[in-house]
Every structure is written in structure tokens, then in C-alpha cells.
Design a protein around this motif. Structure first.
Motif: not given
Ligand code: C2E
Length: 350
Positions: A138-164
């Protein structure tokens, strides 16, 4: 940067072109196309920023190399400036796109890794024997989920910046495009914009069968006016006439500065009577005002214009339409100026 504007359409342009060659030869400058263009603007406006810079280079006996020409062209010639702006925008767009591509590739990689972690965990789930193993899983899964989530939000921010950034770039390019189509002195459409617009309007009129009328307008005795009062006052007169034309040319009409003191108006889908009436009221309005010289407050008197217009015929080309409108304009000049002539009536009378 100073705007360089030289009229090279008109009888006086040949003399200017000959002077350009003589002057370049005297200065020991090769007559390359770029140098020729630079010299044309320089002699057309010797006191302008380009003229001053060329004189400085010659006085300092700096070599007039190819890179000097390129530098002057990109700094002072309108075309060079435009190219540079477009190149800059292209470079920025390239940079944004490659950042977005890298971010997307990273996000894809992390999604794949996340998928592998999930699949692995689901395989191991069946074999869980102790609460300890389950906890680790469960802890491995939680870590992996956390990592994927933060990478998603970095992608979102980068896309927002690029759109602007891309939106800003588009706005900038739109401004560059507008500038390239606008006459700097009068703010009306310039010759290039006019040529494009006329061609599009002629095509549209042929396709739809709707009417199209073209008017050409010239300021009466403008040269005499310029010689008497100077270029600066001449420029004010151009601006004055342009402002009246501009007010009368609400879309879909178009008013443009066609050449030195020549203007043009395009009237899509209007009756001959409406065009005639519009041009006559422009004529009247322009002549109604007594202008004053700003520097001395001298009375300049009224300015008048002459106009000629022609209505598009089936299958007629833009250049033939222009020729007929021009002929009508010259008929107005011959008949004493300050008047409007309809090409159809002129042709019928002939
Ligand atoms: P501009 O000098 O930039 O003026 C822009 C507009 O401001 C004018 O548009 C007019 O609406 C207003 N304006 C400026 N100065 C005065 C003024 O002293 N009295 C009044 N009543 N309004 C003023 P407009 O009339 O369409 O003129 C457009 C351009 O035509 C002016 O741009 C100027 O370059 C030229 N112009 C017009 N009238 C004169 C004139 O009597 N003398 C000179 N030298 N230029 C003039």
C-alpha cells in the motif's frame, strides 16, 4: 525605431533612383539591392534616423560591409523590422513548443511507470501473506500515486503557462500584422492592405454577383502646398484628409492611402447613388475647413480633393477597375478639380 517611408511610385522617383546610384558610386558603396533600398530611403529623407546613421558611418570612414547593410536594413527598413519580429516570434513559439513536448513526454513516461507499478502491485496482491507485506504494498502504491499526481499538476501548470505565452505571441503577431498593413502617417490601410483587400473584394463580388465600386481620390495641388508650407504641414494635410475619409469608411467600406497624396476607397455592395453621395459629402467636408499651420498659426486655406469612381463589370480584373477609376479621377482634375466623376458616365459621354 524610426519609421522610414519613401514614395517610389511617381515620375519624380526616377530622378531619385538615378541620384541614388550616383551617390552610392561617389561613396564607394556597392549597388547591391539592400544598399540600393537603404540609399533610396536615405536620399528620400536625408534628415531621418537612417540618413543620420549612414552619414555617421561614412564620416567615420567605417567600411560599408554586407553586415553593416544587413544591420541597417533590419533596424531601419520596415520590411527588415517585420522579418525580425516574425523570426523572434517563431523562435519563441519554437521554445514554447519544445518545452510542452518535453513536459508531455515526461508525463507520458511517468504514467507508464505508474501503470507498471499498479500492475505489479495487483500481481503481488494475490500473494500477500502478512499485514506487513500488505502495508509495504500500500505504501508503494501511495508513493507512486503521489508521484503521478505531482507530475500531472506540473504538466498542468506548464500547459497553462505555455497557453498564456502562445496567446501573448498571437496578440503580438496580430499587432505586427496590423502594423504591416497600416500607413504610419495616416493610420489608414496601406497600399499592401489595399491591394489584398481589392483583390478579395473583386473575387467576392464576382462570386456573389453583388456590386463593388472603387474610388480613387487625390489631394488637389498638393505639391504646390508642400512647396509653399513645407513637408510637415503637408503631412498634416494628409492626416486631415485621411481622417475625413476614415470616418466615412466604416466597415465594410475600406479607405486606404494608395500612394503619396493619393487615396482609395472600396465600397462593397452599394448603389452608385450611395457611393456618389458618400464621395460628395467627403469632398464637401474636406473643403469646408480652413486649416491652420500649427507652427505659425498661418491660415492655410481650404484643401480640396478630386475623386473618380468605377463600378466593377462582370469578369473585370482589379487592375482594369483601377484603371477606369483613375481615368475618372483625371477627368475630375481636367474639369477643374474639387469634384467627383463616375467612370460609367465618362465612358458613355466619350
Ligand atoms: P491631430 O492633430 O492629431 O488631431 C486629432 C483630432 O483632435 C482632430 O481630428 C480633432 O478632432 C481634434 N483636434 C486637434 N486639434 C484641434 C483643434 O485645434 N481644434 C479642434 N476643434 N479639434 C482639434 P481631425 O479634425 O479629423 O484632424 C485629423 C488630423 O488632421 C489632425 O491630427 C492634424 O494632423 C490634421 N489637421 C486637422 N486640422 C488641422 C489644422 O487646422 N492644421 C493642421 N496643421 N493640421 C490639421
Amino acid at each position: 525605431m524610426t519609421k522610414v517611408d519613401t514614395t517610389v511610385r511617381g515620375p519624380e522617383a526616377y530622378g531619385l533612383a538615378r541620384r541614388v546610384l550616383d551617390d552610392m558610386e561617389a561613396a564607394g558603396v556597392w549597388p547591391t539591392p539592400v544598399n540600393f533600398e537603404l540609399w533610396l530611403h536615405y536620399l528620400g529623407d536625408p534628415e531621418g534616423a537612417l540618413g543620420r546613421e549612414i552619414r555617421r558611418i561614412l564620416a567615420a570612414q567605417e567600411p560599408f560591409s554586407e553586415s553593416t547593410s544587413e544591420m541597417l536594413a533590419s533596424e531601419y527598413l520596415p520590411r527588415g523590422r517585420l522579418n525580425e519580429e516574425i523570426r523572434d516570434a517563431g523562435r519563441m513559439l519554437d521554445k514554447e513548443l519544445s518545452t510542452v513536448a518535453t513536459t508531455i513526454a515526461n508525463a507520458h513516461k511517468s504514467q507508464v511507470e505508474y501503470g507498471v507499478t499498479l500492475a505489479d502491485a495487483s500481481g503481488r496482491m494475490d500473494a500477500v501473506e502478512s499485514p506487513e507485506t500488505l502495508k509495504t504494498l500500500v505504501s508503494t502504491l501511495a508513493d507512486a500515486t503521489h508521484k503521478a499526481k505531482s507530475q500531472n499538476s506540473a504538466l498542468e501548470q506548464q500547459l497553462e503557462h505555455s497557453t498564456r505565452e502562445v496567446a501573448k505571441l498571437r496578440e503580438h503577431l496580430e499587432q505586427v500584422r496590423r502594423d504591416a498593413m497600416t500607413d504610419a502617417l495616416t493610420n489608414l490601410a496601406n497600399r499592401k492592405a489595399f491591394d489584398e483587400h481589392l483583390e478579395g473584394s473583386v473575387d467576392a463580388a464576382h462570386a456573389t454577383g453583388k456590386a463593388l465600386t472603387l474610388a480613387v481620390i487625390d489631394i488637389d495641388h498638393f505639391k504646390r502646398f508642400n512647396d509653399t508650407w513645407g513637408h510637415q504641414t503637408g503631412d498634416q494635410v494628409l492626416r486631415y484628409v485621411a481622417s475625413v475619409l476614415g470616418r466615412s469608411a466604416r466597415s465594410p467600406r475600406l479607405a486606404a492611402r494608395y500612394g503619396g497624396e493619393e487615396f482609395a476607397m472600396i465600397f462593397p455592395d452599394e448603389s452608385t447613388a450611395a457611393v456618389d453621395q458618400a464621395l460628395k459629402s467627403v469632398l464637401k467636408e474636406i473643403a469646408s475647413r480652413a486649416l491652420r499651420r500649427r507652427s505659425t498659426n498661418d491660415e492655410l486655406g481650404a484643401v480640396t480633393i478630386s475623386a473618380g469612381y468605377a463600378r466593377l463589370r462582370p469578369e473585370e480584373t482589379p487592375s482594369s477597375l483601377l484603371e477606369r477609376a483613375d481615368a475618372a479621377l483625371y477627368a475630375s482634375k481636367r474639369a477643374g478639380r474639387n469634384r467627383v466623376t463616375d467612370a460609367d458616365q465618362l465612358e458613355q459621354a466619350a
